[in-house]
Design a protein around this motif. Sequence first.
Motif, PDB file in Angstrom:
ATOM      1  N   PRO A 226       0.811  -1.216   0.000  1.00 13.00           N
ATOM      2  CA  PRO A 226       0.000   0.000   0.000  1.00 13.00           C
ATOM      3  C   PRO A 226       0.855   1.281   0.000  1.00 13.00           C
ATOM      4  N   GLY A 227       2.186   1.115   0.178  1.00 12.64           N
ATOM      5  CA  GLY A 227       3.099   2.265   0.102  1.00 12.64           C
ATOM      6  C   GLY A 227       3.536   2.474  -1.341  1.00 12.64           C
ATOM      7  N   HIS A 228       4.372   3.457  -1.564  1.00 15.91           N
ATOM      8  CA  HIS A 228       4.843   3.769  -2.923  1.00 15.91           C
ATOM      9  C   HIS A 228       3.667   3.981  -3.879  1.00 15.91           C
ATOM     10  N   THR A 229       2.640   4.693  -3.388  1.00 13.48           N
ATOM     11  CA  THR A 229       1.411   4.832  -4.181  1.00 13.48           C
ATOM     12  C   THR A 229       1.006   6.296  -4.392  1.00 13.48           C
ATOM     13  N   ASN A 230       1.951   7.229  -4.308  1.00 13.75           N
ATOM     14  CA  ASN A 230       1.564   8.637  -4.498  1.00 13.75           C
ATOM     15  C   ASN A 230       0.963   8.913  -5.872  1.00 13.75           C
ATOM     16  N   ALA A 231       1.396   8.145  -6.889  1.00 11.66           N
ATOM     17  CA  ALA A 231       0.826   8.365  -8.233  1.00 11.66           C
ATOM     18  C   ALA A 231      -0.658   7.987  -8.241  1.00 11.66           C
ATOM     19  N   ILE A 232      -1.002   6.912  -7.530  1.00  9.09           N
ATOM     20  CA  ILE A 232      -2.419   6.503  -7.442  1.00  9.09           C
ATOM     21  C   ILE A 232      -3.191   7.532  -6.618  1.00  9.09           C
ATOM     22  N   LEU A 233      -2.569   7.990  -5.521  1.00  5.23           N
ATOM     23  CA  LEU A 233      -3.241   8.947  -4.631  1.00  5.23           C
ATOM     24  C   LEU A 233      -3.414  10.321  -5.281  1.00  5.23           C
ATOM     25  N   ALA A 234      -2.499  10.682  -6.168  1.00  2.00           N
ATOM     26  CA  ALA A 234      -2.647  11.951  -6.886  1.00  2.00           C
ATOM     27  C   ALA A 234      -3.865  11.883  -7.807  1.00  2.00           C
ATOM     28  N   ALA A 235      -4.089  10.686  -8.377  1.00  2.00           N
ATOM     29  CA  ALA A 235      -5.214  10.506  -9.297  1.00  2.00           C
ATOM     30  C   ALA A 235      -6.533  10.314  -8.545  1.00  2.00           C
ATOM     31  N   PRO A 237      -7.528  10.959  -4.867  1.00  2.00           N
ATOM     32  CA  PRO A 237      -7.229  11.396  -3.486  1.00  2.00           C
ATOM     33  C   PRO A 237      -8.202  10.836  -2.452  1.00  2.00           C
ATOM     34  N   GLU A 238      -9.356  10.342  -2.902  1.00  6.02           N
ATOM     35  CA  GLU A 238     -10.306   9.767  -1.937  1.00  6.02           C
ATOM     36  C   GLU A 238      -9.781   8.478  -1.300  1.00  6.02           C
ATOM     37  N   LEU A 239      -8.671   7.951  -1.817  1.00  4.99           N
ATOM     38  CA  LEU A 239      -8.103   6.732  -1.228  1.00  4.99           C
ATOM     39  C   LEU A 239      -7.090   7.033  -0.124  1.00  4.99           C
ATOM     40  N   LEU A 240      -6.918   8.320   0.189  1.00  2.00           N
ATOM     41  CA  LEU A 240      -6.059   8.713   1.310  1.00  2.00           C
ATOM     42  C   LEU A 240      -6.781   8.454   2.634  1.00  2.00           C
ATOM     43  N   CYS A 241      -6.010   8.326   3.701  1.00  5.00           N
ATOM     44  CA  CYS A 241      -6.608   8.144   5.022  1.00  5.00           C
ATOM     45  C   CYS A 241      -7.363   9.401   5.467  1.00  5.00           C
ATOM     46  N   GLU A 242      -8.302   9.191   6.363  1.00  7.56           N
ATOM     47  CA  GLU A 242      -8.995  10.319   6.984  1.00  7.56           C
ATOM     48  C   GLU A 242      -7.978  11.169   7.745  1.00  7.56           C
ATOM     49  N   GLY A 243      -8.190  12.459   7.726  1.00  5.62           N
ATOM     50  CA  GLY A 243      -7.303  13.335   8.500  1.00  5.62           C
ATOM     51  C   GLY A 243      -6.107  13.822   7.710  1.00  5.62           C
ATOM     52  N   VAL A 244      -5.905  13.278   6.480  1.00  2.00           N
ATOM     53  CA  VAL A 244      -4.807  13.783   5.650  1.00  2.00           C
ATOM     54  C   VAL A 244      -5.390  14.877   4.770  1.00  2.00           C
ATOM     55  N   ASN A 245      -5.168  16.105   5.191  1.00  2.00           N
ATOM     56  CA  ASN A 245      -5.795  17.206   4.468  1.00  2.00           C
ATOM     57  C   ASN A 245      -4.803  17.937   3.594  1.00  2.00           C
ATOM     58  N   LYS A 258       5.207   9.182   3.354  1.00  2.00           N
ATOM     59  CA  LYS A 258       4.357   8.677   4.428  1.00  2.00           C
ATOM     60  C   LYS A 258       2.894   8.588   4.009  1.00  2.00           C
ATOM     61  N   ASP A 259       2.596   9.099   2.829  1.00  2.00           N
ATOM     62  CA  ASP A 259       1.224   8.975   2.322  1.00  2.00           C
ATOM     63  C   ASP A 259       1.060   7.659   1.569  1.00  2.00           C
ATOM     64  N   ILE A 260       0.202   6.819   2.135  1.00  2.00           N
ATOM     65  CA  ILE A 260      -0.013   5.490   1.544  1.00  2.00           C
ATOM     66  C   ILE A 260      -1.523   5.267   1.419  1.00  2.00           C
ATOM     67  N   LEU A 261      -1.914   4.216   0.734  1.00  2.00           N
ATOM     68  CA  LEU A 261      -3.346   3.936   0.548  1.00  2.00           C
ATOM     69  C   LEU A 261      -4.020   3.634   1.883  1.00  2.00           C
ATOM     70  N   CYS A 262      -5.238   4.099   2.049  1.00  2.00           N
ATOM     71  CA  CYS A 262      -6.001   3.781   3.250  1.00  2.00           C
ATOM     72  C   CYS A 262      -6.451   2.327   3.175  1.00  2.00           C
ATOM     73  N   ALA A 263      -6.130   1.572   4.214  1.00  2.00           N
ATOM     74  CA  ALA A 263      -6.499   0.142   4.226  1.00  2.00           C
ATOM     75  C   ALA A 263      -7.826  -0.077   4.942  1.00  2.00           C
ATOM     76  N   THR A 268     -10.758   1.566  -1.609  1.00  2.00           N
ATOM     77  CA  THR A 268      -9.398   1.128  -1.953  1.00  2.00           C
ATOM     78  C   THR A 268      -9.440  -0.309  -2.478  1.00  2.00           C
ATOM     79  N   TYR A 269     -10.145  -1.172  -1.727  1.00  2.00           N
ATOM     80  CA  TYR A 269     -10.212  -2.585  -2.109  1.00  2.00           C
ATOM     81  C   TYR A 269     -10.917  -2.743  -3.460  1.00  2.00           C
ATOM     82  N   ALA A 270     -11.998  -1.975  -3.646  1.00  2.00           N
ATOM     83  CA  ALA A 270     -12.779  -2.098  -4.883  1.00  2.00           C
ATOM     84  C   ALA A 270     -11.951  -1.664  -6.092  1.00  2.00           C
ATOM     85  N   LEU A 271     -11.263  -0.518  -5.952  1.00  2.00           N
ATOM     86  CA  LEU A 271     -10.456  -0.038  -7.094  1.00  2.00           C
ATOM     87  C   LEU A 271      -9.337  -1.026  -7.415  1.00  2.00           C
ATOM     88  N   LEU A 272      -8.657  -1.500  -6.370  1.00  2.00           N
ATOM     89  CA  LEU A 272      -7.514  -2.382  -6.618  1.00  2.00           C
ATOM     90  C   LEU A 272      -7.949  -3.719  -7.223  1.00  2.00           C
TER      91      LEU A 272
END
Length: 509
Positions: A226-235, A237-245, A258-263, A268-272
């Motif tokens: 779930p790490g090394h995913t900033n490219a996915i998170l840039a596309a 952003p709703e897959l980021l954890c709560e509280g990451v503003n 430190k920004d990784i996919l919210c587990a 997250t599960y559906a997209l992956l």
Amino acid sequence: MKVIPLPLYHEKREGKLVLADTGFSYSEELANTASIFRDYLRKEAGISLREEKFPKINFLLDFNLRPEEYRLEISEHSLNLSARSDRGALYGVHTLIQLLEYGDGKHYFPAIYIEDAPHFSYRGFMLDIVRHFFDKREIMHLIELASFHKLNYFHLHLTDDQGFRFESEKFPRLNEIGSRRRGTILKDGTEDGIPHGGYLTKEDLREIVAHAKKFHLEIIPEIDLPGHTNAILAAYPELLCEGVNKKVEVRTSWGISKDILCAGNEKTYALLEELLLEIIEIFPSRYIHLGGDEAPKANWKNCHRCQEKIVNENLADEEALQAHFTNHFGKFLEKHGKTVIVWNDGLHPDLDPKIIIEHWKPGTRKRTVKAANSGRKVIMSDFLHLYLDYPHWMTPLAKTYAFDPLKGVEKPENILGVEAPLWTEWVASRSKIDFQVFPRLAAAAEVAWTAPELKDYENFVSRLQKLYSLYEKMGVNYARNKEKKPSILKRLAGTRRWWKDEDSEFRKN
Ligand SMILES: [Zn+2]
């Protein structure tokens, strides 16, 4: 006998088989390899083989041999290559290419008898096409070179913080946003300001997979989670954890985000899952690599959804959540006949025992060996010996060659084999790839193929000249004069120079 990797058994014989207008016949099952052999002789030696009833060169099917094994018998009258499958025959042809000699105006094969088969069933090379993008043509060339070194797996690192390099039809933002970054960091800490991007289309990938199949390599795709995913998170952003503003961008620098996919987020599960369906439609490999390395858990600790998942699934902590996350996709892929590989950061008591780990991390060898001794399947990609992106000063040829994948292992059957990765943070061109990879890949190939009791560094070095002449013919910009074992002081000084300027060593080549 100048063959690399060194065959299991060979016996020199008297005489040589001179090639001229030579007759050739082959079993229909070996037609693919027969055409590779015929093309090579035509292009490199100007020799045309003609099919005839009583030929000098025969490629024969032999069901007594093991799947990757071949047997080669050359006398002054004939050449017989026997294999159980096209794959075994191809390894025989790669040996023949190294045996081919030229003298007195003629090409010839020296008389010899060889019995050969690999020691490890997994022999891999990994290419990172994220930190710097390399296209279809470059990948296909490397596939041929990997095959030439008798490797059988080509691990393609397709996604990371700095880019998403797989065409997704279901999630186009992964390409529109995730496949490009606004610049790239330099060694002095500044950014070059030059946009960098690219991805492999499905059509490219189908061609790559077909090319790999012809050369008997499986392409293993890696979607790093779930790490090394900033490219996915840039596309998305709703897959980021709560509280990451904050807005996550496709990264321009290296290292760990430190920004990784919210587990804890079902999205997250559906997209992956949908994405993995796209992946397995393209890649027939039995293995899918899901990364799992360097995933800091700070966001998970502060995320209501992640914490809820930990409670609901009765998990011990965030590390157990990562194991749960990996197991989820392991089970999902298992239904489609796939086995998951993760980097050994993902090794956890809860991790599904069917998941293979790829060992890389310094200081974790004992833990990996313990896992192998308890039944876990392992691929060895030891950082200090097999990471080909590091300078030759830090990882000299002799060090790569000396790697012992079985040290401390009580159940050698659990060590599937060896893989040499090339990360491309500081590798931006084809000629730099060549410089980093060759001849160290030849050393790694001998670690993977040759029986450990036959390994001998001086002997390996004595066989390199022939390989170098073939590299030159193939246009490979291999690193020259790297055979000597440098002293520790030279190694430290050279490595320090490289940290300041990654091209200092390359320019001298
Ligand atoms: Zn979360």
